[in-house]
Design an enzyme around this catalytic site. Structure first.
Site, short mmCIF file in Angstrom:
data_model
loop_
_atom_site.label_atom_id
_atom_site.label_comp_id
_atom_site.label_asym_id
_atom_site.label_seq_id
_atom_site.Cartn_x
_atom_site.Cartn_y
_atom_site.Cartn_z
CE LYS A 17 0.08 -0.22 4.79
NZ LYS A 17 -1.20 -0.65 6.49
CE1 TYR A 55 10.07 31.57 -0.45
CE2 TYR A 55 10.17 29.86 -0.61
CZ TYR A 55 9.44 30.85 -0.75
OH TYR A 55 9.42 30.47 -2.56
C1 LIG Z 1 -0.27 -2.10 6.86
C2 LIG Z 1 -0.82 -2.44 7.70
C3 LIG Z 1 0.05 -3.58 7.39
C4 LIG Z 1 0.87 -3.94 7.32
O1 LIG Z 1 1.69 -3.36 8.63
P1 LIG Z 1 3.31 -3.07 9.07
O2 LIG Z 1 3.38 -2.65 10.18
O3 LIG Z 1 3.97 -2.15 7.89
O4 LIG Z 1 3.56 -4.48 8.38
C5 LIG Z 1 -0.73 -5.06 8.35
N1 LIG Z 1 -2.07 -5.32 8.13
C6 LIG Z 1 -2.84 -4.26 7.86
C7 LIG Z 1 -4.32 -4.08 9.00
C8 LIG Z 1 -2.52 -2.74 7.34
O5 LIG Z 1 -3.21 -1.90 7.85
#
Ligand SMILES: *Cc1c(COP(=O)(O)O)cnc(C)c1O
Length: 394
Positions: free
Chosen positions: A59, A286
């Site tokens: 993701k 800035y």
């Molecule tokens: C993002 C996510 C993961 C991965 O989490 P990490 O801590 O980065 O390994 C796993 N399960 C769910 C439901 C998530 O939203």
């Protein structure tokens, strides 16, 4: 005459995301270390029992690394399952021919349900009413049922067993998985361990009740990265590994103490756009937040907060590496530019490469450093790296 000597092209790039013909690597870019990614995959796989598969979380552009690049590489080394936050991320992967299971962890609007079946994506059942919506769509949809064991974010509450049974009865849902998310698995205080163990216990209680009712057990998963590290006994059919796959944990302390060996996959590099002298009393950037108190040489880097370089690294909080030297960021970080102090560094020229995350000579800046300097976690630092950055394998 133009001097060409200061231009160095980025070597051994294997693939560029940007499809502009003749484009080299842009003003600032991300280099991905394939060997490090493969190393992390084998380290993490070695931690899991044979029946448990990695289901990498790709993701948010694979936490800033580039979802298509990372998923393709993972596919090639045999990874067969992925999870994403939204349906569009899943579609993007399918359009780039990513094979295997893709689970959408978050909400998909009913108007987009057709994409789930069209692109063979599995959808998380975020609660019982949502299961009804998915069922009403009319065509078969593959789902993983989320069970809320204490995070109180997504998933049906575990005490609503009757509704969970009902979900199993829904004729248009193909129930391929069931999972929960551990919300305090990253801290090992006695209280948090007790809480996490209760989450784990409650999840298995749901599994047992379903078995007692005669429902076939779908694939199960509980672990994210910290679950693999801290709760190895909870490995089931999948481990939804995110941050650890990219070679760090959320904080420096956790990363340094991690018992599983990991290597950072990502480096963030940038071109020096311009080098100039600044005289005592003159301001930089800035708001005139930096005033030179001696004769200085500064370099302007072609990266800014719009690329995901946190603006809170302004005024000496953050650093960059140039030619093996560590130098401070001076003045305010701009949207597209950042100034650094290179007074003591010989021969810095326009076109040189500076490192924001990664190594230069003996020096290294990690995502953990930036997370610490900006009061957040590596997950946020990495996942905010912007879409303007070119991404490539080296
Ligand atoms: C993002 C996510 C993961 C991965 O989490 P990490 O801590 O980065 O390994 C796993 N399960 C769910 C439901 C998530 O939203």
């Amino acid at each position: 005459m133009m001097k060409n000597t200061s231009y160095k092209s980025v070597e051994s790039k294997r693939f560029l995301v940007n499809e502009i013909p003749g484009f080299s690597c842009g003003r600032a870019w991300i280099e991905l270390d394939g060997a490090a990614l493969r190393y992390n995959v084998s380290s993490l796989t070695a931690e899991l029992p044979e029946h448990c598969e990695l289901m990498p979380a790709v993701k948010a552009e694979a936490y800033g690394h580039g979802a298509v690049l990372i998923s393709k590489e993972l596919n090639q080394i045999g990874v067969q399952a992925f999870c994403v936050a939204g349906v569009a991320e899943g579609v993007q992967l399918r359009k780039h021919k990513i094979k295997g299971e893709i689970l959408v962890l978050g909400y998909t609007h009913p108007e987009d349900f057709h994409l789930l079946s069209q692109y063979h994506l599995a959808q998380t059942v975020v609660d019982y009413p949502y299961a009804c919506l998915l069922n009403e769509y009319g065509k078969t949809i593959s789902v993983h049922i989320g069970i809320d064991t204490g995070m109180h974010r997504l998933g049906e509450r575990l005490e609503n067993m009757d509704q969970i049974y009902e979900i199993f009865e829904m004729e248009n849902l193909r129930i391929e998985g069931m999972f929960t998310h551990l919300s305090a698995d990253d801290t090992m205080t006695p209280e948090d361990q007790e809480f996490t163990n209760a989450q784990i216990h409650d999840f298995y209680e749901v599994v047992e009740k379903l078995k007692e009712q005669g429902y076939p057990c779908p694939k199960l998963h509980l672990q994210a990265s910290y679950g693999i590290v801290n709760y190895p006994d909870t490995a089931e059919d999948y481990a939804r590994v995110g941050i650890a796959l990219y070679g760090v944990l959320s904080t420096r302390e956790d990363t340094e103490n991690c018992r599983i060996p990991l290597k950072p996959v990502l480096s963030l590099k940038v071109r020096v756009a311009s080098v100039r002298n600044v005289h005592p009393g003159e301001a930089v950037g800035y708001g005139r937040q930096f005033i030179a108190d001696h004769e200085m040489k500064i370099a302007t880097l072609a990266i800014g907060y719009a690329d995901g370089l946190p603006r809170t690294l302004s005024n000496g909080v953050g650093e960059a590496l140039v030619k093996g030297y560590r130098v401070p960021i001076i003045g305010r970080i701009c949207m597209d530019q950042t100034m650094i102090d290179v007074t003591d560094i010989p021969d810095v020229q326009s076109g040189d490469i500076a490192v924001i995350i990664g190594t230069s000579g003996e020096e290294e800046i990690t995502a953990c450093d930036i997370a610490e300097q900006t009061g957040t976690i590596t997950n946020e630092v990495l996942s905010r790296l912007g879409s303007r950055l070119e991404r490539m394998w080296v």
